[in-house]
Design a protein around this motif. Structure first.
Motif, PDB file in Angstrom:
ATOM      1  N   THR A  57       0.843  -1.189   0.000  1.00 38.10           N
ATOM      2  CA  THR A  57       0.000   0.000   0.000  1.00 38.10           C
ATOM      3  C   THR A  57       0.880   1.242   0.000  1.00 38.10           C
ATOM      4  O   THR A  57       2.074   1.178   0.303  1.00 38.10           O
ATOM      5  CB  THR A  57      -0.919   0.026   1.240  1.00 38.10           C
ATOM      6  OG1 THR A  57      -0.103  -0.005   2.422  1.00 38.10           O
ATOM      7  CG2 THR A  57      -1.879  -1.144   1.238  1.00 38.10           C
ATOM      8  N   THR A  58       0.285   2.374  -0.343  1.00 37.11           N
ATOM      9  CA  THR A  58       0.981   3.656  -0.302  1.00 37.11           C
ATOM     10  C   THR A  58       0.296   4.556   0.710  1.00 37.11           C
ATOM     11  O   THR A  58      -0.916   4.753   0.660  1.00 37.11           O
ATOM     12  CB  THR A  58       0.985   4.334  -1.685  1.00 37.11           C
ATOM     13  OG1 THR A  58       1.630   3.467  -2.626  1.00 37.11           O
ATOM     14  CG2 THR A  58       1.733   5.652  -1.633  1.00 37.11           C
ATOM     15  N   LYS A  59       1.088   5.074   1.655  1.00 36.98           N
ATOM     16  CA  LYS A  59       0.559   5.932   2.711  1.00 36.98           C
ATOM     17  C   LYS A  59       1.455   7.147   2.836  1.00 36.98           C
ATOM     18  O   LYS A  59       2.643   7.027   3.068  1.00 36.98           O
ATOM     19  CB  LYS A  59       0.507   5.173   4.041  1.00 36.98           C
ATOM     20  CG  LYS A  59      -0.104   5.970   5.177  1.00 36.98           C
ATOM     21  CD  LYS A  59      -0.145   5.125   6.450  1.00 36.98           C
ATOM     22  CE  LYS A  59      -0.763   5.897   7.602  1.00 36.98           C
ATOM     23  NZ  LYS A  59      -0.797   5.085   8.843  1.00 36.98           N
ATOM     24  N   ASN A  60       0.856   8.336   2.637  1.00 40.51           N
ATOM     25  CA  ASN A  60       1.612   9.587   2.696  1.00 40.51           C
ATOM     26  C   ASN A  60       2.812   9.556   1.753  1.00 40.51           C
ATOM     27  O   ASN A  60       3.927   9.947   2.116  1.00 40.51           O
ATOM     28  CB  ASN A  60       2.086   9.869   4.129  1.00 40.51           C
ATOM     29  CG  ASN A  60       0.936  10.069   5.097  1.00 40.51           C
ATOM     30  OD1 ASN A  60      -0.122  10.567   4.718  1.00 40.51           O
ATOM     31  ND2 ASN A  60       1.130   9.663   6.333  1.00 40.51           N
ATOM     32  N   ASN A  61       2.555   9.054   0.540  1.00 37.25           N
ATOM     33  CA  ASN A  61       3.576   8.960  -0.506  1.00 37.25           C
ATOM     34  C   ASN A  61       4.723   8.026  -0.140  1.00 37.25           C
ATOM     35  O   ASN A  61       5.812   8.111  -0.703  1.00 37.25           O
ATOM     36  CB  ASN A  61       4.144  10.349  -0.841  1.00 37.25           C
ATOM     37  CG  ASN A  61       3.113  11.264  -1.460  1.00 37.25           C
ATOM     38  OD1 ASN A  61       2.282  10.822  -2.262  1.00 37.25           O
ATOM     39  ND2 ASN A  61       3.153  12.536  -1.097  1.00 37.25           N
ATOM     40  N   LYS A  62       4.473   7.100   0.805  1.00 39.86           N
ATOM     41  CA  LYS A  62       5.490   6.130   1.198  1.00 39.86           C
ATOM     42  C   LYS A  62       4.935   4.731   1.047  1.00 39.86           C
ATOM     43  O   LYS A  62       3.790   4.461   1.399  1.00 39.86           O
ATOM     44  CB  LYS A  62       5.929   6.381   2.643  1.00 39.86           C
ATOM     45  CG  LYS A  62       6.642   7.714   2.815  1.00 39.86           C
ATOM     46  CD  LYS A  62       6.836   8.059   4.253  1.00 39.86           C
ATOM     47  CE  LYS A  62       7.458   9.454   4.385  1.00 39.86           C
ATOM     48  NZ  LYS A  62       7.578   9.862   5.792  1.00 39.86           N
ATOM     49  N   GLN A  63       5.766   3.868   0.495  1.00 40.99           N
ATOM     50  CA  GLN A  63       5.333   2.500   0.238  1.00 40.99           C
ATOM     51  C   GLN A  63       5.435   1.666   1.504  1.00 40.99           C
ATOM     52  O   GLN A  63       6.491   1.565   2.123  1.00 40.99           O
ATOM     53  CB  GLN A  63       6.172   1.868  -0.877  1.00 40.99           C
ATOM     54  CG  GLN A  63       5.635   0.528  -1.352  1.00 40.99           C
ATOM     55  CD  GLN A  63       6.384  -0.006  -2.551  1.00 40.99           C
ATOM     56  OE1 GLN A  63       7.373   0.565  -2.970  1.00 40.99           O
ATOM     57  NE2 GLN A  63       5.898  -1.095  -3.116  1.00 40.99           N
ATOM     58  N   MET A  64       4.303   1.065   1.902  1.00 42.44           N
ATOM     59  CA  MET A  64       4.239   0.203   3.067  1.00 42.44           C
ATOM     60  C   MET A  64       3.901  -1.213   2.610  1.00 42.44           C
ATOM     61  O   MET A  64       3.078  -1.406   1.710  1.00 42.44           O
ATOM     62  CB  MET A  64       3.195   0.701   4.065  1.00 42.44           C
ATOM     63  CG  MET A  64       3.361   2.160   4.466  1.00 42.44           C
ATOM     64  SD  MET A  64       4.924   2.489   5.333  1.00 42.44           S
ATOM     65  CE  MET A  64       4.611   1.635   6.891  1.00 42.44           C
ATOM     66  N   ILE A  65       4.555  -2.196   3.223  1.00 44.13           N
ATOM     67  CA  ILE A  65       4.409  -3.585   2.808  1.00 44.13           C
ATOM     68  C   ILE A  65       3.926  -4.428   3.990  1.00 44.13           C
ATOM     69  O   ILE A  65       4.507  -4.358   5.085  1.00 44.13           O
ATOM     70  CB  ILE A  65       5.751  -4.164   2.309  1.00 44.13           C
ATOM     71  CG1 ILE A  65       6.345  -3.276   1.195  1.00 44.13           C
ATOM     72  CG2 ILE A  65       5.569  -5.597   1.827  1.00 44.13           C
ATOM     73  CD1 ILE A  65       5.633  -3.352  -0.110  1.00 44.13           C
ATOM     74  N   GLN A  66       2.867  -5.209   3.769  1.00 38.25           N
ATOM     75  CA  GLN A  66       2.436  -6.165   4.793  1.00 38.25           C
ATOM     76  C   GLN A  66       3.126  -7.497   4.531  1.00 38.25           C
ATOM     77  O   GLN A  66       3.123  -8.009   3.416  1.00 38.25           O
ATOM     78  CB  GLN A  66       0.920  -6.365   4.781  1.00 38.25           C
ATOM     79  CG  GLN A  66       0.449  -7.255   5.929  1.00 38.25           C
ATOM     80  CD  GLN A  66      -1.046  -7.550   5.885  1.00 38.25           C
ATOM     81  OE1 GLN A  66      -1.580  -7.893   4.837  1.00 38.25           O
ATOM     82  NE2 GLN A  66      -1.707  -7.414   7.030  1.00 38.25           N
ATOM     83  N   VAL A  67       3.738  -8.042   5.589  1.00 38.01           N
ATOM     84  CA  VAL A  67       4.489  -9.285   5.457  1.00 38.01           C
ATOM     85  C   VAL A  67       4.010 -10.295   6.491  1.00 38.01           C
ATOM     86  O   VAL A  67       3.416  -9.935   7.518  1.00 38.01           O
ATOM     87  CB  VAL A  67       6.007  -9.052   5.641  1.00 38.01           C
ATOM     88  CG1 VAL A  67       6.543  -8.124   4.571  1.00 38.01           C
ATOM     89  CG2 VAL A  67       6.306  -8.514   7.036  1.00 38.01           C
ATOM     90  N   GLU A  68       4.290 -11.555   6.199  1.00 35.53           N
ATOM     91  CA  GLU A  68       4.047 -12.627   7.159  1.00 35.53           C
ATOM     92  C   GLU A  68       5.373 -13.331   7.399  1.00 35.53           C
ATOM     93  O   GLU A  68       6.025 -13.789   6.459  1.00 35.53           O
ATOM     94  CB  GLU A  68       3.007 -13.614   6.634  1.00 35.53           C
ATOM     95  CG  GLU A  68       2.710 -14.744   7.626  1.00 35.53           C
ATOM     96  CD  GLU A  68       1.627 -15.680   7.116  1.00 35.53           C
ATOM     97  OE1 GLU A  68       0.442 -15.438   7.405  1.00 35.53           O
ATOM     98  OE2 GLU A  68       1.989 -16.639   6.396  1.00 35.53           O
ATOM     99  N   TYR A  69       5.777 -13.412   8.673  1.00 33.50           N
ATOM    100  CA  TYR A  69       7.029 -14.064   9.026  1.00 33.50           C
ATOM    101  C   TYR A  69       6.893 -15.577   8.889  1.00 33.50           C
ATOM    102  O   TYR A  69       5.832 -16.151   9.138  1.00 33.50           O
ATOM    103  CB  TYR A  69       7.420 -13.737  10.461  1.00 33.50           C
ATOM    104  CG  TYR A  69       7.840 -12.300  10.674  1.00 33.50           C
ATOM    105  CD1 TYR A  69       9.177 -11.930  10.610  1.00 33.50           C
ATOM    106  CD2 TYR A  69       6.900 -11.314  10.971  1.00 33.50           C
ATOM    107  CE1 TYR A  69       9.573 -10.625  10.833  1.00 33.50           C
ATOM    108  CE2 TYR A  69       7.279 -10.004  11.189  1.00 33.50           C
ATOM    109  CZ  TYR A  69       8.617  -9.660  11.118  1.00 33.50           C
ATOM    110  OH  TYR A  69       9.004  -8.364  11.330  1.00 33.50           O
ATOM    111  N   LYS A  70       8.010 -16.223   8.534  1.00 33.23           N
ATOM    112  CA  LYS A  70       8.013 -17.681   8.434  1.00 33.23           C
ATOM    113  C   LYS A  70       8.367 -18.348   9.755  1.00 33.23           C
ATOM    114  O   LYS A  70       7.913 -19.461  10.030  1.00 33.23           O
ATOM    115  CB  LYS A  70       9.003 -18.131   7.350  1.00 33.23           C
ATOM    116  CG  LYS A  70       8.560 -17.819   5.937  1.00 33.23           C
ATOM    117  CD  LYS A  70       9.534 -18.414   4.933  1.00 33.23           C
ATOM    118  CE  LYS A  70       9.058 -18.198   3.506  1.00 33.23           C
ATOM    119  NZ  LYS A  70       9.974 -18.807   2.518  1.00 33.23           N
ATOM    120  N   THR A  71       9.180 -17.693  10.571  1.00 34.15           N
ATOM    121  CA  THR A  71       9.680 -18.328  11.795  1.00 34.15           C
ATOM    122  C   THR A  71       9.183 -17.658  13.071  1.00 34.15           C
ATOM    123  O   THR A  71       9.338 -18.233  14.150  1.00 34.15           O
ATOM    124  CB  THR A  71      11.216 -18.339  11.806  1.00 34.15           C
ATOM    125  OG1 THR A  71      11.701 -16.995  11.683  1.00 34.15           O
ATOM    126  CG2 THR A  71      11.761 -19.181  10.664  1.00 34.15           C
TER     127      THR A  71
END
Length: 306
Positions: A37-51
């Motif tokens: 997603t983009t928030k306040n002109n900054k790219q934010m990424i949702q991640v899921e950890y494996k460990t």
């Protein structure tokens, strides 16, 4: 640059994630991208950890939404087994993540002692639990894969000798205390002790009642010469820099170029974004095995050869 990031960090792509939480700083964890997603002109990424898990029962993987500069692709593995050397920077697999350390002893049976500056801890690992420490810089791994450019893994800027650490020398010292980790502070050597450690006096940090500069005993893993002074025309987006902040030099990443003289810097350790003048920044260098190593210099050299 945004298109380059999108091509690397696609939904479903495997990545490594740096965490800002206490007890996890200095480590990289495997994960998968879920959403961008983009928030306040900054790219934010949702991640899921494996460990890393979100619950004590270990049935739900932890998910977080992070700044894109906290992500990188999984580092490559060498195609051949390698022997690690004394003072070489490595990542050690420990507590479900890869932690940056330095080889302090080469042991029999392909085993190594590794010192972790962040925790002031030394542990023993087998060679299979280690990998060469690399930084992700402008779409390239630094140092590059050994089969690509064995001769280009470092740029020598200054050679260490005994004159660097004599009484009265100006040096930089790092601290592992909360609130200071990740910064280098200018100090003067007062004395070299018989143990090999140094008694130093800080040039900018004062005691609680502000009556004197702080003195401290530091070991060789927490002291280095002052980096060479350089004239930088301009810094580039996502370049690693040191920023003068709160009396010390803190490692950050250029996240936004506001103008030729002002830059927005992101600090992974605190998740802060601060604007600096160019005069308050310097190129980030690492003191490795008696040499100043610049990731940007290596990257430029490698890119010219590719």
């Amino acid at each position: 640059m945004a298109d380059d990031l999108n091509s690397v960090f696609k939904i479903g792509a495997e990545v490594e994630i740096s965490s800002n939480d206490n007890g996890f700083r200095g480590a990289w964890y495997s994960g998968t991208i879920l959403k961008s997603t983009t928030k306040n002109n900054k790219q934010m990424i949702q991640v899921e950890y494996k460990t890393l898990m979100a619950n004590e029962s270990g049935t739900k993987h932890l998910r977080e939404t992070l700044n894109v500069v906290q992500l990188r692709p999984p580092p490559p593995r060498e195609k051949r087994d390698r022997d690690f050397k004394f003072s070489e920077e490595v990542d050690a697999y420990y507590n479900d993540g890869w932690w940056e350390g330095v080889i302090t002893d080469v042991l029999p049976g392909n085993r190594y002692s590794v010192f972790f500056r962040a925790a002031r801890e030394q542990l023993e690992f087998s060679g299979s639990e280690l990998r060469l420490h690399r930084e992700w810089f402008h779409g390239n791994w630094v140092p590059p894969l050994e089969q690509e450019a064995e001769a280009s893994i470092s740029i020598e800027l200054n050679i260490c000798d005994n004159k660097e650490f004599i009484k009265g020398a100006t040096v930089e010292v790092c601290s592992d205390e909360d609130g200071f980790y990740g910064a280098w502070f200018t100090a003067t050597i007062l004395e070299q002790l018989s143990t090999g450690s140094f008694k130093v006096q800080y040039q900018s940090l004062r005691n609680d009642d502000d009556t004197a500069f702080i003195t401290e005993i530091v070991d060789t893993n927490h002291i280095r010469p002052c980096p060479p002074k350089e004239t930088i025309d301009r810094f580039r987006l996502f370049e690693e820099v040191d920023a003068m902040h709160n009396d010390g030099w803190w490692v950050g990443v250029i996240f936004k170029v506001s103008s030729r003289q002002r830059y927005e810097v992101f600090f992974r350790g605190t998740n802060e974004e601060i604007v600096f003048k160019q005069s308050d920044l310097r190129r980030h260098l690492e003191w490795i095995n008696g040499k100043w190593v610049s990731s940007s210099s290596v990257c430029n050299l490698v890119c010219k050869e590719m």
